[in-house]
Design an enzyme around this catalytic site. Structure first.
Site, PDB file in Angstrom:
ATOM      1  CG  ASP A  11       2.878  10.745  65.944  1.00 29.93           C
ATOM      2  OD1 ASP A  11       2.242  11.290  65.008  1.00 29.93           O
ATOM      3  OD2 ASP A  11       3.735   9.860  65.756  1.00 29.93           O
ATOM      4  CG  HIS A  20       3.754   8.682  62.271  1.00 27.91           C
ATOM      5  ND1 HIS A  20       4.580   8.989  63.330  1.00 27.91           N
ATOM      6  CD2 HIS A  20       4.548   8.167  61.300  1.00 27.91           C
ATOM      7  CE1 HIS A  20       5.823   8.677  63.005  1.00 27.91           C
ATOM      8  NE2 HIS A  20       5.837   8.173  61.779  1.00 27.91           N
ATOM      9  N   GLY A  30      11.148   5.460  58.642  1.00 29.41           N
ATOM     10  CA  GLY A  30      12.484   5.966  58.937  1.00 29.41           C
ATOM     11  C   GLY A  30      13.283   6.402  57.736  1.00 29.41           C
ATOM     12  CG  ASN A  69      12.084  10.234  58.715  1.00 26.82           C
ATOM     13  OD1 ASN A  69      11.544  10.541  59.768  1.00 26.82           O
ATOM     14  ND2 ASN A  69      11.607   9.268  57.939  1.00 26.82           N
ATOM     15  CB  SER A 104       6.956   5.931  59.066  1.00 27.42           C
ATOM     16  OG  SER A 104       7.045   7.309  59.387  1.00 27.42           O
TER      17      SER A 104
END
Length: 203
Positions: A179, A182, A59, A89, A30
């Site tokens: 966040d 990202h 993802g 991830n 992502s």
């Protein structure tokens, strides 16, 4: 996942359409796909003129990327450079060990070298994540220490600027990662500026 399948098909279409004109490809999750979101203005300035192709899917883990590279994402492409960042991830909880994550990245680099022998791989470390130093960030750092050894300075180049996303006290500023994972537009600008010397040399 239906959305994932659509994105994979779109990437295959974009790659085939770009063909030999694509000078650089970006491979990842992502954070890479985000070049089409928060990073779109920076992309337009740095990479659209180079006919870059975005091979990022939100993802994704190393195993997803490896499958994609073997199932159409590279078809028709022969770029001068491939920018690779993947693995964050995989670092969630106990999902994968440090060695498993590093092995996955090693397999991807090997696949790129086999499929695109004239392409220079710019291997990025997994970017830091979480606001403060954490066990997950420590796990990522261990992976980065291992995969750095994949670089030979010629065919595979280690492009390490992850530290630039950190404050002096080790925290991550919201201005770069809202966040703490990202990137913001400013984060993508920092990525492009940091990568440019090595990318320009590869091109």
């Amino acid at each position: 996942d239906e959305g994932w399948q659509r994105r994979h098909a779109t990437i295959n279409t974009n790659a085939a359409a770009a063909g030999d004109a694509a000078k650089v490809i970006f491979i990842g999750d992502s954070i890479t796909q985000g070049w089409e979101g928060e990073g779109r203005e920076v992309w337009a300035r740095y990479y659209a003129p180079r006919k870059a192709v975005n091979l990022g899917i939100g993802g994704d883990r190393t195993q997803h990327v490896l499958w994609r590279l073997e199932n159409g994402n590279l078809r028709g492409l022969n770029p001068k450079a491939a920018v690779l960042m993947i693995g964050t991830n995989n670092s969630n909880g106990e999902d994968n060990t440090v060695d498993q994550i590093a092995d996955g990245i090693r397999a991807i680099v090997g696949r790129l070298r086999d499929a695109l022998p004239s392409t220079k791989v710019l291997l990025l470390p997994i970017f830091p994540r979480s606001e403060n130093p954490s066990p997950q960030r420590g796990k990522i750092n261990q992976v980065n220490q291992i995969i750095q050894k994949l670089a030979d300075g010629q065919n595979v180049v280690w492009a390490d600027f992850g530290h630039r996303f950190l404050n002096d006290d080790g925290t991550i500023p919201r201005s770069l990662m809202p966040d703490f994972l990202h990137l913001s537009p400013a984060g993508y600008a920092l990525w492009a500026e940091s990568l440019e010397p090595q990318l320009a040399a590869a091109l």
